[in-house]
Design an enzyme around this catalytic site. Structure first.
Site, mmCIF file in Angstrom:
data_model
loop_
_atom_site.group_PDB
_atom_site.id
_atom_site.type_symbol
_atom_site.label_atom_id
_atom_site.label_comp_id
_atom_site.label_asym_id
_atom_site.label_seq_id
_atom_site.Cartn_x
_atom_site.Cartn_y
_atom_site.Cartn_z
ATOM 1 N N ALA A 87 3.036 4.273 0.817
ATOM 2 C CA ALA A 87 3.919 4.453 1.977
ATOM 3 C C ALA A 87 3.385 5.567 2.869
ATOM 4 O O ALA A 87 2.744 6.505 2.399
ATOM 5 C CB ALA A 87 5.326 4.783 1.487
ATOM 6 N N HIS A 115 19.296 3.471 -3.440
ATOM 7 C CA HIS A 115 19.054 3.053 -4.833
ATOM 8 C C HIS A 115 18.311 4.165 -5.578
ATOM 9 O O HIS A 115 18.678 4.549 -6.690
ATOM 10 C CB HIS A 115 18.244 1.757 -4.856
ATOM 11 N N ASN A 116 17.270 4.703 -4.969
ATOM 12 C CA ASN A 116 16.480 5.743 -5.642
ATOM 13 C C ASN A 116 17.268 7.037 -5.802
ATOM 14 O O ASN A 116 17.097 7.747 -6.797
ATOM 15 C CB ASN A 116 15.176 5.994 -4.885
ATOM 16 N N SER A 161 12.417 -2.826 -6.281
ATOM 17 C CA SER A 161 12.597 -1.953 -7.441
ATOM 18 C C SER A 161 12.368 -2.711 -8.730
ATOM 19 O O SER A 161 12.658 -3.895 -8.824
ATOM 20 C CB SER A 161 13.993 -1.332 -7.470
ATOM 21 N N LYS A 202 17.096 0.713 -0.399
ATOM 22 C CA LYS A 202 16.179 1.128 -1.478
ATOM 23 C C LYS A 202 16.208 2.652 -1.637
ATOM 24 O O LYS A 202 16.163 3.182 -2.755
ATOM 25 C CB LYS A 202 14.758 0.635 -1.179
ATOM 26 N N GLU A 262 19.270 6.417 -8.706
ATOM 27 C CA GLU A 262 18.340 6.436 -9.860
ATOM 28 C C GLU A 262 18.092 7.886 -10.306
ATOM 29 O O GLU A 262 18.133 8.193 -11.508
ATOM 30 C CB GLU A 262 17.038 5.753 -9.431
ATOM 31 N N TYR A 263 17.852 8.768 -9.357
ATOM 32 C CA TYR A 263 17.657 10.190 -9.692
ATOM 33 C C TYR A 263 18.889 10.719 -10.435
ATOM 34 O O TYR A 263 18.775 11.430 -11.430
ATOM 35 C CB TYR A 263 17.485 11.027 -8.418
ATOM 36 N N VAL A 265 0.848 -1.199 0.000
ATOM 37 C CA VAL A 265 0.000 0.000 0.000
ATOM 38 C C VAL A 265 0.880 1.244 0.000
ATOM 39 O O VAL A 265 2.095 1.163 0.181
ATOM 40 C CB VAL A 265 -0.969 0.017 1.205
#
Ligand code: NBP
Length: 472
Positions: A77, A186-187, A129, A183, A190-191, A75
């Site tokens: 966050a 990781h993001n 991810s 995570k 990613e950005y 669901v």
């Protein structure tokens, strides 16, 4: 009744696709969604003819699960996770396993782990991810929490995760919120990856005058080499897509306002908290915020008009130089993320194995890239590597690329094309290479106006100078 191996709560894009992935791997899945209509629709369409059973209440869901129960929450966050936990707990019993697979803030996961473990439940926070496609075909999974919960789920997680060279992209990331921490970083990477690619596109287009088709071919060619990665691959595809209405490249019709849901910002805040420099990742977050100020940008652009940049370009530019610049800048952004994880591992006791983090990021997730094979090797060979760029092969790669990288940024400056992330990466590299930085002046200034004291290079101790009294 108790026939299902796992329950999935939340049937938006991620929950639906994970449920289908789990079922495809031979597990019987029970599903629940707050709005029951969504459950009914899922059962009637994507999940029809599958070993997937619907529940319209949480009590029904709990009754469908084998014991100890395993429940995966997918669901939104934030508060929704706390609400679901509160509503679900009365239907569970001690020893049941609860997994939060959303993008929760790691401190929320720390809190929930403690609260639930104290009540006898086993909690896992798991970063996931790969978006919709990854969830269905194989994501990268970043779980942490109660070791017994991981043990109980290891087989299922290995089965549904992406595979690279026969290895599943999942590893146990310790107790508490470590998985959501990984995570989050990781993001952040990613950005940075996305911003570096966007800046390079700007240089290919506005700097070198390439059209969408040529840009598509350039990224496709780069994807065969060291830059091989998911984001470069999809970038090549994006530039090949035409707008059905006008026939022009669709990407050129898209509003230049980048949105964000907050995980990049969390990485920035965390890095500030731990004092770990991540300038490329910060630049990427700030570039999105700048893009969102469209009305201001339009006003400034109108006010300034065309600037004369004659003579400002100091070097010619070519596609090969851009490829090297993008690669070198990307190495530095991964180095920044890894440094943040290294520090968090020490400060929060997560005990991350960085070669394992690199391994599980090689498949399924958005930042998957050939580069991660080399990052994994670097940390396998030297688990205590102070910074990724000290690894001999990365040192060599950056040494080889640096001339082209400098040339690229000089060209961008000359052309007036903004490259905040490409240049933040170069400044990071040059700062780390500098035996001496001009921070001595900052210390002097701080001491001047705030009596903050300073240290000396030639004596132990803390010093303060009455600067004004010492003026000659
Ligand atoms: P969303 O983040 O859009 O969340 C929608 C789901 O949350 C729906 O099932 C909704 O039920 C449910 N929900 C909400 Br909102 N409030 C609730 C509450 N108080 N009680 C019970 N259920 C509630 O879904 P998503 O995009 O599938 O992402 C799920 C999680 O995975 C998020 O944490 C997201 O950040 C993370 N994630 C997403 C991606 C991606 O590519 N989308 C990738 C990786 C991770 P309803 O139908 O009744 O409104």
């Amino acid at each position: 009744m108790e026939t299902c191996d796992i329950g999935v709560i939340g049937l938006a894009v991620m929950g639906q696709n994970l449920a289908l992935n789990i079922e495809r791997n031979g597990y019987r899945v029970a599903v629940y969604n707050r709005t029951a209509e969504r459950t009914r629709q899922f059962l009637a369409e994507q999940a029809s003819q599958k070993q997937i059973v619907g529940a319209e209440t949480l009590a029904e869901l709990a009754a469908l699960l084998k014991r100890p129960r395993r429940v995966l929450m997918m669901v939104k966050a934030g508060n929704a996770v706390d609400q679901v936990i509160a509503e679900l707990l009365p239907h569970l019993e001690r020893g049941d396993i609860l997994i939060d697979g959303g993008n929760s803030f790691y401190q929320d996961t720390e809190r929930r782990s403690k609260e639930l473990e104290a009540q006898g439940f086993l909690y896992l926070g798991m970063g996931i991810s790969g978006g919709e496609e990854g969830a269905l075909k194989g994501p990268s999974l970043m779980p942490s929490g109660h070791p017994a919960a991981y043990q109980a789920l290891e087989g299922l997680l290995q089965a549904i995760a992406a595979k690279v060279d026969g290895e599943a992209c999942v590893t146990y990331l310790g107790r508490g919120g470590g998985g959501h921490y990984v995570k989050m970083v990781h993001n952040g990477i990613e950005y940075a990856d996305m911003q570096l690619i966007a800046e390079t596109y700007d240089l290919l287009h506005r700097g070198l005058g390439l059209n969408a088709e040529q840009i598509s071919r350039t990224f496709a060619a780069w994807n065969q080499e060291a830059l091989n990665s998911y984001l470069i691959e999809i970038t090549a595809h994006i530039f090949g897509v035409a707008d059905p209405q006008s026939g022009a490249p669709l990407v050129e019709k898209i509003l230049d306002v980048a949105e964000q849901k907050g995980t990049g910002k969390w990485t920035s805040e965390e890095a500030l908290e731990l004092g770990i420099p991540i300038p490329t990742l910060q630049a990427a977050v700030e570039a999105r915020a700048l893009s969102a100020q469209r009305a201001t940008r339009l006003e400034v652009a109108r006010t300034f008009g065309e600037l004369s940049l004659a003579g400002a370009e100091t070097a010619p530019l070519n596609v090969a130089a851009l490829e090297q610049a993008l690669y070198a800048a990307k190495v530095c952004s991964y180095a920044q993320g890894m440094s943040l994880l290294r520090q968090a591992s020490k400060v929060y006791g997560y005990d991350f194995d960085l070669s394992e983090v690199a391994r599980i990021w090689r498949g399924g997730c958005i930042i998957r890239a050939r580069l991660l094979n080399d990052i994994r090797r670097a940390y396998q060979e030297n688990p205590t590597l102070t910074n990724l760029i000290l690894d001999p092969s990365f040192r060599q790669a950056l040494t080889n690329a640096q001339t082209a990288w400098r040339q690229t940024i000089q060209h961008a400056i000359g052309k007036g094309i903004p490259v905040p992330a490409l240049s933040a990466s170069l400044a990071y590299f040059d700062s780390l290479r500098s035996e001496r930085l001009p921070a001595n002046l900052i210390q002097a200034q701080r001491d001047y106006f705030g009596a903050h004291t300073y240290q000396r290079i030639d004596q132990e101790g803390t010093f303060h100078t009455h600067w004004q009294a010492n003026q000659s």
